[in-house]
Design an enzyme around this catalytic site. Structure first.
Site, short mmCIF file in Angstrom:
data_model
loop_
_atom_site.label_atom_id
_atom_site.label_comp_id
_atom_site.label_asym_id
_atom_site.label_seq_id
_atom_site.Cartn_x
_atom_site.Cartn_y
_atom_site.Cartn_z
N ASP A 30 -4.77 -16.58 -4.18
CA ASP A 30 -4.99 -15.45 -5.08
C ASP A 30 -5.87 -15.89 -6.25
O ASP A 30 -5.69 -16.98 -6.80
CB ASP A 30 -3.64 -14.91 -5.60
CG ASP A 30 -3.79 -13.53 -6.23
OD1 ASP A 30 -3.29 -12.55 -5.64
OD2 ASP A 30 -4.43 -13.43 -7.30
N ASN A 84 2.89 -4.77 -1.91
CA ASN A 84 2.89 -3.57 -2.74
C ASN A 84 2.30 -2.42 -1.94
O ASN A 84 1.32 -2.61 -1.20
CB ASN A 84 2.08 -3.80 -4.02
CG ASN A 84 2.74 -4.82 -4.94
OD1 ASN A 84 3.94 -4.77 -5.14
ND2 ASN A 84 1.96 -5.73 -5.47
N THR A 92 -3.39 -2.69 -5.85
CA THR A 92 -4.75 -2.57 -6.39
C THR A 92 -5.81 -2.72 -5.30
O THR A 92 -6.94 -2.27 -5.49
CB THR A 92 -5.00 -3.63 -7.48
OG1 THR A 92 -4.76 -4.93 -6.93
CG2 THR A 92 -4.10 -3.41 -8.68
N HIS A 97 -1.72 -6.38 2.48
CA HIS A 97 -1.65 -7.81 2.16
C HIS A 97 -0.24 -8.17 1.72
O HIS A 97 0.48 -7.35 1.15
CB HIS A 97 -2.66 -8.19 1.09
CG HIS A 97 -2.55 -7.41 -0.19
ND1 HIS A 97 -3.08 -6.15 -0.32
CD2 HIS A 97 -1.95 -7.70 -1.37
CE1 HIS A 97 -2.84 -5.70 -1.54
NE2 HIS A 97 -2.15 -6.61 -2.21
#
Ligand code: AMP
Ligand code: ZN
Length: 111
Positions: A30, A84, A92, A97
């Site tokens: 990340d 998420n 976002t 993912h």
């Protein structure tokens, strides 16, 4: 998908620090890590979120997560896997993912 940042990573149009890949899955560090180890695991095909995901894809991703946990030597100390979905969860990037978080004792609360 053209405007998807993770599809661009898959196509190597933008750089990433890849830690694992196979025929169907790719995983990279990340860019804004929330823990000492923070890895993003994605399918190589564009799927928006868990709502659109099929069981084969989910199975392949979790098989990869298992391998990455061993590779990163976090299988004994432990790790957290998060995905998420949608606005309230703070998704976002609209390419399915999973976050792998590890490398320290993680907060008890996840929300
Ligand atoms: P989410 O909030 O669940 O959609 O998570 C998206 C994650 O992707 C965030 O943790 C970002 O830091 C990460 N991210 C965004 N762009 C990149 C990039 N180019 N390379 C690596 N990670 C990225
Ligand atoms: Zn995509």
């Amino acid at each position: 998908m053209e405007d998807c940042i993770f599809c661009k990573i898959i196509k190597k149009e933008i750089p990433s620090d890849i830690v694992y890949q196979d025929e169907n899955v790719i995983a990279f560090k990340d860019i804004n890590p929330q823990a000492p180890i923070h890895i993003i695991v994605i399918p190589k095909i564009h799927i928006k979120s868990v709502l659109e995901a099929d069981k084969e894809t989910i199975g392949m991703i979790f098989q990869a997560i298992n391998k990455i946990a061993n590779q990163e030597k976090i299988e004994k100390t432990g790790f957290r896997v998060i995905t998420n979905c949608g606005k309230n969860a703070g998704q976002t990037v609209e390419h399915l993912h999973f976050h792998i978080l590890a490398g320290r004792e993680l907060d008890e609360k996840i929300c």
